[in-house]
Design a protein around this motif. Structure first.
Motif, PDB file in Angstrom:
ATOM      1  N   UNK A 131       0.419  -1.158   0.255  1.00 37.61           N
ATOM      2  CA  UNK A 131      -0.216   0.041  -0.160  1.00 37.61           C
ATOM      3  C   UNK A 131       1.128   1.232  -0.126  1.00 37.61           C
ATOM      4  N   UNK A 132       1.009   1.946  -0.629  1.00 36.11           N
ATOM      5  CA  UNK A 132       1.360   3.380  -1.466  1.00 36.11           C
ATOM      6  C   UNK A 132       1.906   4.041   0.072  1.00 36.11           C
ATOM      7  N   UNK A 133       0.198   4.698  -0.141  1.00 34.34           N
ATOM      8  CA  UNK A 133       0.044   5.761   1.651  1.00 34.34           C
ATOM      9  C   UNK A 133       1.051   5.419   3.106  1.00 34.34           C
ATOM     10  N   UNK A 134       0.038   3.967   3.387  1.00 34.41           N
ATOM     11  CA  UNK A 134       1.511   3.730   4.321  1.00 34.41           C
ATOM     12  C   UNK A 134       2.556   3.797   4.565  1.00 34.41           C
ATOM     13  N   UNK A 135       3.200   3.226   3.142  1.00 27.84           N
ATOM     14  CA  UNK A 135       4.784   3.189   2.914  1.00 27.84           C
ATOM     15  C   UNK A 135       5.187   4.456   3.074  1.00 27.84           C
ATOM     16  N   UNK A 136       4.310   5.490   1.977  1.00 27.63           N
ATOM     17  CA  UNK A 136       5.097   6.628   2.447  1.00 27.63           C
ATOM     18  C   UNK A 136       4.933   7.455   4.264  1.00 27.63           C
ATOM     19  N   UNK A 137       4.258   6.780   4.418  1.00 24.19           N
ATOM     20  CA  UNK A 137       4.317   7.460   5.607  1.00 24.19           C
ATOM     21  C   UNK A 137       5.017   6.667   7.228  1.00 24.19           C
ATOM     22  N   UNK A 138       5.114   5.054   6.810  1.00 22.78           N
ATOM     23  CA  UNK A 138       6.410   5.133   7.393  1.00 22.78           C
ATOM     24  C   UNK A 138       7.798   5.574   7.487  1.00 22.78           C
ATOM     25  N   UNK A 139       8.069   6.038   5.927  1.00 24.29           N
ATOM     26  CA  UNK A 139       9.183   6.399   5.425  1.00 24.29           C
ATOM     27  C   UNK A 139       9.891   7.961   5.958  1.00 24.29           C
ATOM     28  N   UNK A 140       8.801   8.590   5.453  1.00 28.95           N
ATOM     29  CA  UNK A 140       8.776  10.016   6.203  1.00 28.95           C
ATOM     30  C   UNK A 140       9.118  10.117   7.738  1.00 28.95           C
ATOM     31  N   UNK A 141       8.471   9.214   8.255  1.00 31.84           N
ATOM     32  CA  UNK A 141       8.366   8.888   9.793  1.00 31.84           C
ATOM     33  C   UNK A 141      10.283   8.188  10.151  1.00 31.84           C
ATOM     34  N   UNK A 142      11.109   7.763   9.195  1.00 33.96           N
ATOM     35  CA  UNK A 142      12.372   6.298   8.549  1.00 33.96           C
ATOM     36  C   UNK A 142      13.001   7.006   8.332  1.00 33.96           C
TER      37      UNK A 142
END
Length: 430
Positions: free
Chosen positions: A267-278
């Motif tokens: 899923x694109x959005x969950x991955x983007x949110x994770x990467x932004x915080x990581x």
């Protein structure tokens, strides 16, 4: 021990400039380019190297090296990004500036090509240090940039905040009466500083549109098509975002720290949110498993979207590729030897100067709005962007089929022939 960054830098230095020159020579030979014009286009107009000191947070002074290469301005002001990366050097800037010339010409924009940046790893510096570095670099560039001369934009590891710092520094060197007329010295600015709606997603949207137009031309439905993305920054994220909305399935992502894969889709959005915080990395994402970096391009998929750095698809990994299409979100991600292998295997490539041109087209729209004192809606920007890209894609496909050449060669032919007509019509001073 050679680090991953050093390996990438060595590959870039060995190949990017060589690649763009071989691509240019191939197209120039096919169209029998006027030899005098060829001499002009195969060299840069100006190459600027600046060394400047900056005080760090701990009080120590560090000297940085910045670059700005202006390749050609026959069609209009120089245009191109500034990147902050250890791989930035004069040869990389020259190669990228040349690609920008072909890109703006192909898109039928009133621009020439430029590129530059600073040789550094921005992750090693604080926000306040990056601001001082950016402002000092802008001051060192001086009047070598300008709204009607050379217009920088974001690139790798730079963003709207970087552009705001450049804008503010540049305007502070002008008289009060001049400041209101210099807003378009950079594009990709924050909305509050004169930026345009849609500029953040323009490049990724353009990559998606190129894939969509290709699929329509080939009578292919993108729904459930499997795609992988190298680089999950601004371009990679927005491309994946629009691809997912079209019904395609993201199955793998690679960045500088990790490669992740999930057969059933990520899923694109969950991955983007994770990467932004990581730390802007997909490493450790729970929705996928990590795989070896060398296995990434050989994954079972329909579409590969390289959206990171140059020379990532090489003769070493090209034979492993199973995808039917490569859509170049990055500049120069496929080297010449790899392209020969892929074309022989009937794997199509949407070339960078077409595929990722949404960014410079979006920049042109921002520049126009600043210049004319206008503010466009997001809907208008996206509509005009799609219209412009559809026109460019149609020209490339038509030229490719009529002249029986691959899409990259067709794109270069269109771009170079436009420049040739300009020089023939204007003449050469004196």
């Amino acid at each position: 021990m050679i680090t991953k960054t050093k390996k990438i830098k060595r590959v870039l230095k060995q190949g990017m400039l060589d690649n763009v020159m071989r691509q240019f020579d191939n197209a120039a030979d096919i169209i029998d380019l006027n030899p005098n014009i060829r001499k002009i286009l195969e060299v840069t107009n100006n190459e600027l190297v600046v060394h400047f000191p900056v005080r760090m947070d701990n009080g120590e002074v560090q000297v940085f090296t910045g670059y700005r290469v202006q390749h050609n301005n026959a069609l209009g002001p120089y245009k191109g990004g500034l990147r902050y990366h250890p791989t930035v050097d004069i040869d990389a800037a020259k190669a990228l500036a040349m690609w920008m010339t072909w890109k703006t010409s192909l898109a039928n924009l009133p621009y020439g090509g430029a590129k530059g940046g600073i040789q550094l790893d921005p992750s090693k510096y604080s926000q306040s240090e990056l601001e001082r570095i950016t402002r000092r670099f802008t001051y060192a560039l001086g009047d070598n940039i300008g709204p009607e001369l050379d217009i920088p934009a974001p690139d790798v590891n730079t963003n709207s905040q970087t552009m705001a710092w450049i804008l503010d520094t540049y305007m502070s060197t002008k008289s009060p009466s001049e400041r209101s007329t210099n807003l378009h010295v950079v594009t990709g600015k924050p909305l509050g500083a004169g930026g345009s709606e849609g500029r953040d997603r323009a490049t990724g949207f353009g990559v998606f549109l190129s894939i969509k137009f290709w699929a329509e031309h080939r009578n292919i439905n993108l729904k459930n098509k499997r795609f992988i993305v190298q680089g999950f920054g601004n371009v990679g994220y927005w491309t994946a975002y629009f691809m997912e909305k079209e019904g395609a399935k993201l199955v793998a992502v690679q960045d500088a720290k990790a490669s992740i894969y999930e057969e059933d889709g990520i899923a694109v959005e969950p991955l983007f949110e994770y990467a932004s915080a990581n730390g802007n990395s997909v490493s450790g994402f729970s929705g996928a498993r990590e795989i070896h970096d060398d296995d990434f391009f050989g994954l079972d998929c329909d579409i590969i979207i390289p959206a990171a750095l140059g020379n990532q698809i090489t003769a070493k990994n090209a034979p492993k590729i199973k995808a039917r299409l490569i859509a170049e979100g990055a500049n120069g991600p496929t080297d010449v030897e790899a392209e020969e292998i892929l074309l022989k295997r009937e794997i199509e490539i949407i070339p960078d100067i077409l595929c990722n041109s949404g960014g410079v087209i979006g920049s042109y729209f921002e520049w126009l709005q600043n210049r004319n004192g206008e503010i466009w809606s997001l809907e208008k920007v996206m509509e005009k962007l799609e219209e412009k890209l559809k026109e460019s894609f149609g020209k490339v496909i038509q030229t490719s089929e009529e002249r029986r050449m691959d899409m990259r060669t067709a794109a270069f032919v269109i771009a170079i022939e436009r420049l040739e007509r300009t020089y023939v019509q204007r003449g050469i001073f004196p």
